[in-house]
Design an enzyme around this catalytic site. Sequence first.
Site, PDB file in Angstrom:
ATOM      1  N   CYS A 156       0.811  -1.224   0.000  1.00 35.80           N
ATOM      2  CA  CYS A 156       0.000   0.000   0.000  1.00 35.80           C
ATOM      3  C   CYS A 156       0.843   1.271   0.000  1.00 35.80           C
ATOM      4  CB  CYS A 156      -0.947   0.009   1.188  1.00 35.80           C
ATOM      5  SG  CYS A 156      -0.107   0.076   2.790  1.00 35.80           S
ATOM      6  N   HIS A 172       9.752 -11.406   4.302  1.00 31.20           N
ATOM      7  CA  HIS A 172       8.917 -10.419   3.612  1.00 31.20           C
ATOM      8  C   HIS A 172       7.955  -9.789   4.610  1.00 31.20           C
ATOM      9  CE1 HIS A 172       9.910 -13.157   0.064  1.00 31.20           C
ATOM     10  NE2 HIS A 172      10.550 -12.008  -0.145  1.00 31.20           N
ATOM     11  N   CYS A 324     -36.852 -56.291 -14.762  1.00 31.90           N
ATOM     12  CA  CYS A 324     -36.459 -57.603 -15.271  1.00 31.90           C
ATOM     13  C   CYS A 324     -36.210 -57.550 -16.772  1.00 31.90           C
ATOM     14  CB  CYS A 324     -37.556 -58.613 -14.949  1.00 31.90           C
ATOM     15  SG  CYS A 324     -37.155 -60.298 -15.430  1.00 31.90           S
ATOM     16  N   CYS A 329     -44.095 -60.554 -24.410  1.00 36.15           N
ATOM     17  CA  CYS A 329     -44.906 -59.683 -25.267  1.00 36.15           C
ATOM     18  C   CYS A 329     -46.373 -59.778 -24.851  1.00 36.15           C
ATOM     19  CB  CYS A 329     -44.736 -60.093 -26.731  1.00 36.15           C
ATOM     20  SG  CYS A 329     -45.774 -59.145 -27.866  1.00 36.15           S
ATOM     21  N   HIS A 347     -32.361 -69.113 -23.703  1.00 37.80           N
ATOM     22  CA  HIS A 347     -31.462 -68.047 -23.254  1.00 37.80           C
ATOM     23  C   HIS A 347     -30.644 -68.437 -22.045  1.00 37.80           C
ATOM     24  CE1 HIS A 347     -30.316 -63.864 -22.064  1.00 37.80           C
ATOM     25  NE2 HIS A 347     -30.244 -63.758 -23.368  1.00 37.80           N
TER      26      HIS A 347
END
Length: 509
Positions: A156, A172, A324, A329, A347
């Site tokens: 500043c 510093h 599931c 169908c 399957h």
Amino acid sequence: MDSDIEMDMESDNDGEYDDDYDYYNTGEDCDVERLDPKRADPEYFEYECLTVEDIEKLLNERVEKLNTILQITPSLAKVLLLEHQWNNVAVVEKYRQDANALLVTARIKPPSVAVTDTASTSAAAASAQLLRLGSSGYKTTASATPQYRSQMCPVCASSQLGDKFYSLACGHSFCKDCWTIYFETQIFQGISTQIGCMAQMCNVRVPEDLVLTLVTRPVMRDKYQQFAFKDYVKSHPELRFCPGPNCQIIVQSSEISAKRAICKACHTGFCFRCGMDYHAPTDCQVIKKWLTKCADDSETANYISAHTKDCPKCHICIEKNGGCNHMQCFNCKHDFCWMCLGDWKTHGSEYYECSRYKDNPNIANESVHVQAREALKKYLHYYERWENHSKSLKLEQQTIDRLRQRINSKVMNGSGTWIDWQYLFNAAALLAKCRYTLQYTYPYAYYMEAGSRKNLFEYQQAQLEAEIENLSWKIERAETTDLGDLENQMDIAEKRRTTLLKDFFPVDA
């Protein structure tokens, strides 16, 4: 002769059951597993759910212990522990080996010109350095300069008395007001333990006590301490914040592995190692790669977005409204697999082919474009199954909600009590657990190298998938399913799941 023939026949008979027996019915170490849950359950995990106050007490004990040994402030002790994952032993050992290097690595002091005198790196020398800093890591300029002598702040450009200036070990020096504004700016950005010196190209860390000395506004002080606490917990390998929304619980475990932790407060389940959703059998690095790839491949969303498929027999459009994958169908009553559209009658014996991706053996000799298409095809194969099981989990939850409504009606009409129907909810919970595991087998398989181990994994994956679909089918038709049949299917599905995890879950990855 006869005895030899009998032995051969027994051996042949045993061979008929090798596939299932070897993987699922060995019964090996049953007594040991009953006594030791770690052997029986591959997901067994010991942990504690603690409050913020519990963790603060635990961390403060570590800090006090280090304070006593090194004779430094709690502020510097926290910095050293933060850099060494809260391992007191490691800090003390490094302090005794090369204290100067320890302070530099922790950014308590800046790197200095290399020294040849070994005494300058000794613990005594480092302690002397800390004492010159007031054992805290900072000092006022007035301690080296008469208070009445003024100096200029490089930020500043104001001229103030020496007691208005503060400096770190780097030397510093800045005025109190500039430090305060700088600290509040950093805190506003969510930075706490990583606040460094204001000087350009200087990375010396600002200790906690300097921040709290200069930042006086209660709101900013609270924010700083909250951010610092989060940094401390994140740096501790045995601690993990619960990822549940607005949950303050912290999980502690000495076993740092990719096991599932479930918060006792909000019941959120997550992987203790990475904090993400639990992902067994896939390890933390692989699931991160997979999720990144899924997020990047935007074309996949369009490919998978359809919830409808045509019946492979009568070609009428069918919407999937349950979890599931065994579909029937409504028009022609044909039973088929939602994933591959194969006939469900055959399957069961072909499930291995449905879940398994078939690589092109000549892909290495194909053009770049063909290889790219093959790579996308492979990815979509695994992604479609990953996404399908994710959707199935959500749809099955809807099935459970409908089931709960039906059971409530039965109970109200005097057809049993809620206890009588509890087995259905137990079955649904097990189904969700099994399907969740199955979902995470697909990223695992995607990144797995081809070979005998992958073949074994895909075999077990297919067995698990088949039993999950059988269980899902029975639950969706719960009112016509025999209790004994359902419980037997639950047992089979869970055995398939635990066997796969025992063989492939990389808990130490």
